[in-house]
Design a protein around this motif. Structure first.
Motif, PDB file in Angstrom:
ATOM      1  N   ALA A  38       0.826  -1.207   0.000  1.00 14.24           N
ATOM      2  CA  ALA A  38       0.000   0.000   0.000  1.00 14.24           C
ATOM      3  C   ALA A  38       0.861   1.258   0.000  1.00 14.24           C
ATOM      4  CB  ALA A  38      -0.936  -0.004   1.210  1.00 14.24           C
ATOM      5  N   LYS A  39       1.950   1.259   0.791  1.00 13.31           N
ATOM      6  CA  LYS A  39       2.835   2.422   0.807  1.00 13.31           C
ATOM      7  C   LYS A  39       3.506   2.626  -0.551  1.00 13.31           C
ATOM      8  CE  LYS A  39       3.942   2.438   5.737  1.00 13.31           C
ATOM      9  NZ  LYS A  39       5.025   2.312   6.743  1.00 13.31           N
ATOM     10  N   PHE A  40       3.914   1.521  -1.176  1.00  8.70           N
ATOM     11  CA  PHE A  40       4.554   1.621  -2.479  1.00  8.70           C
ATOM     12  C   PHE A  40       3.558   2.126  -3.527  1.00  8.70           C
ATOM     13  CE2 PHE A  40       5.931  -0.354  -6.527  1.00  8.70           C
ATOM     14  CZ  PHE A  40       7.187   0.246  -6.634  1.00  8.70           C
ATOM     15  N   ARG A  41       2.319   1.651  -3.443  1.00  6.39           N
ATOM     16  CA  ARG A  41       1.294   2.091  -4.387  1.00  6.39           C
ATOM     17  C   ARG A  41       0.989   3.571  -4.198  1.00  6.39           C
ATOM     18  NH1 ARG A  41      -1.816  -1.695  -3.430  1.00  6.39           N
ATOM     19  NH2 ARG A  41      -3.168  -0.719  -1.873  1.00  6.39           N
ATOM     20  N   ASN A  42       0.924   4.011  -2.922  1.00  8.66           N
ATOM     21  CA  ASN A  42       0.672   5.432  -2.665  1.00  8.66           C
ATOM     22  C   ASN A  42       1.825   6.297  -3.149  1.00  8.66           C
ATOM     23  OD1 ASN A  42      -1.798   4.925  -1.495  1.00  8.66           O
ATOM     24  ND2 ASN A  42      -0.981   4.822   0.582  1.00  8.66           N
ATOM     25  N   ALA A  43       3.053   5.772  -3.031  1.00  7.82           N
ATOM     26  CA  ALA A  43       4.203   6.539  -3.501  1.00  7.82           C
ATOM     27  C   ALA A  43       4.171   6.723  -5.014  1.00  7.82           C
ATOM     28  CB  ALA A  43       5.498   5.847  -3.082  1.00  7.82           C
ATOM     29  N   LEU A  44       3.652   5.716  -5.720  1.00 10.97           N
ATOM     30  CA  LEU A  44       3.578   5.811  -7.174  1.00 10.97           C
ATOM     31  C   LEU A  44       2.385   6.640  -7.640  1.00 10.97           C
ATOM     32  CD1 LEU A  44       4.501   2.163  -8.246  1.00 10.97           C
ATOM     33  CD2 LEU A  44       5.963   4.186  -8.282  1.00 10.97           C
ATOM     34  N   GLU A  45       1.254   6.462  -6.969  1.00  9.32           N
ATOM     35  CA  GLU A  45       0.028   7.104  -7.409  1.00  9.32           C
ATOM     36  C   GLU A  45      -0.258   8.415  -6.698  1.00  9.32           C
ATOM     37  OE1 GLU A  45      -3.005   4.258  -6.813  1.00  9.32           O
ATOM     38  OE2 GLU A  45      -2.190   2.792  -8.247  1.00  9.32           O
ATOM     39  N   GLY A  46       0.522   8.732  -5.668  1.00  8.87           N
ATOM     40  CA  GLY A  46       0.234   9.925  -4.877  1.00  8.87           C
ATOM     41  C   GLY A  46      -0.475   9.533  -3.593  1.00  8.87           C
ATOM     42  N   SER A  47      -0.595  10.498  -2.691  1.00 10.56           N
ATOM     43  CA  SER A  47      -1.206  10.211  -1.389  1.00 10.56           C
ATOM     44  C   SER A  47      -2.684   9.905  -1.488  1.00 10.56           C
ATOM     45  CB  SER A  47      -1.001  11.404  -0.439  1.00 10.56           C
ATOM     46  OG  SER A  47      -1.553  12.572  -1.012  1.00 10.56           O
ATOM     47  N   GLY A  48      -3.342  10.339  -2.554  1.00  7.26           N
ATOM     48  CA  GLY A  48      -4.754  10.048  -2.721  1.00  7.26           C
ATOM     49  C   GLY A  48      -5.602  10.937  -1.839  1.00  7.26           C
ATOM     50  N   PRO A  49      -6.913  10.704  -1.860  1.00  7.91           N
ATOM     51  CA  PRO A  49      -7.804  11.546  -1.061  1.00  7.91           C
ATOM     52  C   PRO A  49      -7.591  11.308   0.430  1.00  7.91           C
ATOM     53  CG  PRO A  49      -9.000   9.673  -1.984  1.00  7.91           C
ATOM     54  CD  PRO A  49      -7.640   9.646  -2.597  1.00  7.91           C
ATOM     55  N   PRO A  50      -7.842  12.313   1.259  1.00  7.29           N
ATOM     56  CA  PRO A  50      -7.687  12.125   2.708  1.00  7.29           C
ATOM     57  C   PRO A  50      -8.706  11.119   3.226  1.00  7.29           C
ATOM     58  CG  PRO A  50      -8.744  14.229   2.234  1.00  7.29           C
ATOM     59  CD  PRO A  50      -8.297  13.666   0.916  1.00  7.29           C
ATOM     60  N   PRO A  51      -8.396  10.436   4.318  1.00  3.73           N
ATOM     61  CA  PRO A  51      -9.339   9.448   4.859  1.00  3.73           C
ATOM     62  C   PRO A  51     -10.590  10.128   5.397  1.00  3.73           C
ATOM     63  CG  PRO A  51      -7.526   9.796   6.389  1.00  3.73           C
ATOM     64  CD  PRO A  51      -7.178  10.531   5.128  1.00  3.73           C
ATOM     65  N   SER A  52     -11.683   9.367   5.405  1.00  4.00           N
ATOM     66  CA  SER A  52     -12.922   9.893   5.964  1.00  4.00           C
ATOM     67  C   SER A  52     -12.791  10.055   7.469  1.00  4.00           C
ATOM     68  CB  SER A  52     -14.085   8.957   5.625  1.00  4.00           C
ATOM     69  OG  SER A  52     -13.898   7.699   6.258  1.00  4.00           O
ATOM     70  N   GLU A  53     -13.733  10.766   8.054  1.00  5.64           N
ATOM     71  CA  GLU A  53     -13.684  10.982   9.495  1.00  5.64           C
ATOM     72  C   GLU A  53     -13.821   9.669  10.261  1.00  5.64           C
ATOM     73  OE1 GLU A  53     -16.717  13.800  10.299  1.00  5.64           O
ATOM     74  OE2 GLU A  53     -15.792  15.420   9.144  1.00  5.64           O
ATOM     75  N   GLN A  54     -14.652   8.752   9.749  1.00  2.91           N
ATOM     76  CA  GLN A  54     -14.818   7.456  10.408  1.00  2.91           C
ATOM     77  C   GLN A  54     -13.526   6.661  10.373  1.00  2.91           C
ATOM     78  OE1 GLN A  54     -16.821   8.708   8.119  1.00  2.91           O
ATOM     79  NE2 GLN A  54     -18.786   9.024   9.165  1.00  2.91           N
ATOM     80  N   VAL A  55     -12.855   6.653   9.213  1.00  2.00           N
ATOM     81  CA  VAL A  55     -11.601   5.911   9.087  1.00  2.00           C
ATOM     82  C   VAL A  55     -10.528   6.524   9.980  1.00  2.00           C
ATOM     83  CG1 VAL A  55      -9.733   5.314   7.493  1.00  2.00           C
ATOM     84  CG2 VAL A  55     -12.119   5.090   6.770  1.00  2.00           C
ATOM     85  N   LEU A  56     -10.448   7.854  10.009  1.00  2.00           N
ATOM     86  CA  LEU A  56      -9.445   8.515  10.830  1.00  2.00           C
ATOM     87  C   LEU A  56      -9.668   8.229  12.310  1.00  2.00           C
ATOM     88  CD1 LEU A  56      -6.999  10.338  10.777  1.00  2.00           C
ATOM     89  CD2 LEU A  56      -8.522  12.319  10.824  1.00  2.00           C
ATOM     90  N   CYS A  57     -10.919   8.284  12.756  1.00  2.00           N
ATOM     91  CA  CYS A  57     -11.212   7.975  14.158  1.00  2.00           C
ATOM     92  C   CYS A  57     -10.888   6.520  14.479  1.00  2.00           C
ATOM     93  CB  CYS A  57     -12.676   8.278  14.467  1.00  2.00           C
ATOM     94  SG  CYS A  57     -13.077  10.046  14.518  1.00  2.00           S
ATOM     95  N   ALA A  58     -11.162   5.616  13.530  1.00  2.00           N
ATOM     96  CA  ALA A  58     -10.842   4.205  13.761  1.00  2.00           C
ATOM     97  C   ALA A  58      -9.338   4.002  13.898  1.00  2.00           C
ATOM     98  CB  ALA A  58     -11.397   3.362  12.614  1.00  2.00           C
ATOM     99  N   ARG A  59      -8.550   4.698  13.087  1.00  2.00           N
ATOM    100  CA  ARG A  59      -7.095   4.598  13.207  1.00  2.00           C
ATOM    101  C   ARG A  59      -6.617   5.108  14.564  1.00  2.00           C
ATOM    102  NH1 ARG A  59      -5.299   7.095   7.284  1.00  2.00           N
ATOM    103  NH2 ARG A  59      -5.977   5.308   6.005  1.00  2.00           N
ATOM    104  N   LEU A  60      -7.200   6.193  15.012  1.00  2.00           N
ATOM    105  CA  LEU A  60      -6.778   6.765  16.297  1.00  2.00           C
ATOM    106  C   LEU A  60      -7.202   5.879  17.459  1.00  2.00           C
ATOM    107  CD1 LEU A  60      -7.610  10.484  15.504  1.00  2.00           C
ATOM    108  CD2 LEU A  60      -5.335   9.511  15.793  1.00  2.00           C
ATOM    109  N   ARG A  61      -8.369   5.241  17.358  1.00  4.18           N
ATOM    110  CA  ARG A  61      -8.778   4.320  18.428  1.00  4.18           C
ATOM    111  C   ARG A  61      -7.859   3.107  18.480  1.00  4.18           C
ATOM    112  NH1 ARG A  61     -14.019   5.505  16.199  1.00  4.18           N
ATOM    113  NH2 ARG A  61     -15.112   7.045  17.494  1.00  4.18           N
ATOM    114  N   THR A  62      -7.432   2.632  17.328  1.00  4.35           N
ATOM    115  CA  THR A  62      -6.468   1.537  17.303  1.00  4.35           C
ATOM    116  C   THR A  62      -5.162   1.958  17.955  1.00  4.35           C
ATOM    117  OG1 THR A  62      -7.438   0.692  15.253  1.00  4.35           O
ATOM    118  CG2 THR A  62      -5.222  -0.056  15.808  1.00  4.35           C
ATOM    119  N   LEU A  63      -4.723   3.184  17.685  1.00  2.00           N
ATOM    120  CA  LEU A  63      -3.513   3.707  18.309  1.00  2.00           C
ATOM    121  C   LEU A  63      -3.679   3.788  19.825  1.00  2.00           C
ATOM    122  CD1 LEU A  63      -0.696   5.080  17.853  1.00  2.00           C
ATOM    123  CD2 LEU A  63      -1.930   7.247  17.851  1.00  2.00           C
ATOM    124  N   MET A  64      -4.837   4.278  20.272  1.00  2.00           N
ATOM    125  CA  MET A  64      -5.069   4.377  21.717  1.00  2.00           C
ATOM    126  C   MET A  64      -5.045   3.003  22.371  1.00  2.00           C
ATOM    127  SD  MET A  64      -7.892   7.401  22.263  1.00  2.00           S
ATOM    128  CE  MET A  64      -9.192   6.531  21.394  1.00  2.00           C
TER     129      MET A  64
END
Length: 393
Positions: A70-96
């Motif tokens: 996924a990181k390699f694909r993003n490096a080739l294609e660009g960062s892409g659209p920002p994550p949705s609010e639900q996805v961002l909150c889910a990432r932060l809850r996983t971090l917590m």
């Protein structure tokens, strides 16, 4: 040569004595069957644990490979659209869940890339959570509304089972070795013959060697070594009470032109337009650094937030939260150094941020004096900023 032969003979004698003692222990007429059954069950259980560890390791390797793809694909294609609010909150809850012992006590919300943490947290977990949250893809600004406590005693939301965020993990290779030795030993015990006893002895020797290595690996794991939380250096927070209304404090902070009167490291702040400013900072005694800074949030008279733009060499983000008190306003200042995409902070960035850390207490006192008296304070930095006598009111 004779000493080597004597040592080899002694080792063989000790090994034979150990095998003989084990054979006597497990061949006892009264307790031998029970002992063999218990050992067989324990070794079988170790073997199953080793298989589970192998499966978990394979899944982990697969997930890591997928992440690298996924990181390699993003490096080739660009960062892409920002994550949705639900996805961002889910990432932060996983971090917590990995960093905080009571993640259920914290509420996280997101509006675009602006993240708000609120709730209760232990004081020794607060800084590392905020610092690591800035590294989550999609996070551009963090508003800290957390209430930190030195102890969970008397805090209802911090009660319950205290989970350790990072539990030590044994080396999967050593666990597999222990499992193989256990299975070999259990198989040997099922064969009532001299060959079976030798096989059991060999399996037990492998098991013992693996357990010793596991214990050594656990004692020298990162969880048992002094931890240097370098990431904690990337977030600072201080607070002070100002004897003025929140509206007055907000108006003073809402003008970038006033910032050089607050921060000793900031030499000048020149307005570019109504939301951007060009900062010149004192990087060292003989070096200066320029950065474009823009407002990211302004809610009168509650809070303000700003952040350097992506094309600047130095990344800096800050926020001021205002809370009314009986005598005035409690000002909570947060400064952070968001990581640059794909690059670690340079030595110059770290040195400059440490300079902010050393001066932050004095900066708040200067800000307090400036707002309460309306007089620009004198600075001992020798900069070209205005001297005392200019009035705020």
């Amino acid at each position: 040569m004779e000493k080597e032969k004597a040592a080899s003979g002694l080792a063989m004698w000790l090994a034979g004595a150990a095998v003989g003692a084990a054979a006597m222990y497990f061949s006892d007429p009264r307790q031998g069957r029970r002992r063999r059954a218990l050992l067989r069950d324990k070794l079988y259980s170790l073997g199953l644990d080793a298989l589970d560890t192998r499966d978990a390791k394979m899944r982990d390797i697969g997930n890591r490979i997928e992440g690298m793809r996924a990181k390699f694909r993003n490096a080739l294609e660009g960062s892409g659209p920002p994550p949705s609010e639900q996805v961002l909150c889910a990432r932060l809850r996983t971090l917590m869940g990995r960093l905080v012992s009571h993640p259920h006590a914290i509420t996280v919300t997101a509006n675009g890339g602006h993240v708000v943490f609120s709730g209760a947290i232990l004081a020794d977990e607060r800084e590392i959570l905020l610092a690591e949250a800035y590294k989550v893809p999609g996070v551009t600004m963090i508003e800290d509304r957390l209430s930190a406590y030195a102890s969970p005693i008397g805090v209802p939301s911090l009660q319950g089972h205290h989970q350790t965020p990072s539990q030590p993990s044994w080396n999967p290779a050593l666990k597999a070795m222990a499992g193989a030795g256990g299975i070999l030993g259990a198989f040997g015990l099922t064969r009532r013959s001299p060959g079976g006893l030798l096989l059991a002895g060999a399996g037990l020797a492998v098991l013992g060697r693996a357990l010793i290595a596991l214990r050594h690996d656990d004692q020298h794991s990162p969880q048992h070594l002094p931890v240097r939380h370098e990431s904690m250096r990337s977030h600072l927070e201080r607070s002070i009470e100002v004897l003025a209304s929140p509206e007055v404090v907000f108006d003073a902070w809402s003008d970038f032109d006033n910032f050089p009167h607050f921060f000793a490291k900031l030499l000048t702040a020149t307005s570019v337009d109504n939301r951007r400013s060009r900062w010149v900072l004192q990087e060292s005694a003989n070096a200066k650094l320029e950065a474009n800074v823009a407002w990211s949030k302004r809610e009168r008279p509650v809070m303000l937030a700003w952040q350097s733009e992506d094309d600047t060499t130095f990344r800096l983000a800050g926020s001021v939260t205002l809370e009314p008190t009986r005598r005035g306003t409690q000002v909570r200042l947060s400064l952070s150094m968001p990581p640059k995409a794909g690059a670690a902070p340079s030595a110059a960035d770290i040195a400059l941020f440490k300079g902010f850390e050393r001066e932050l207490e004095k900066d708040l006192i200067r800000m307090k004096s400036f707002i309460e008296s309306g007089v620009v304070p004198h600075h001992a930095t020798g900069s070209t900023r205005p001297e005392g006598g200019q009035l705020l009111h």
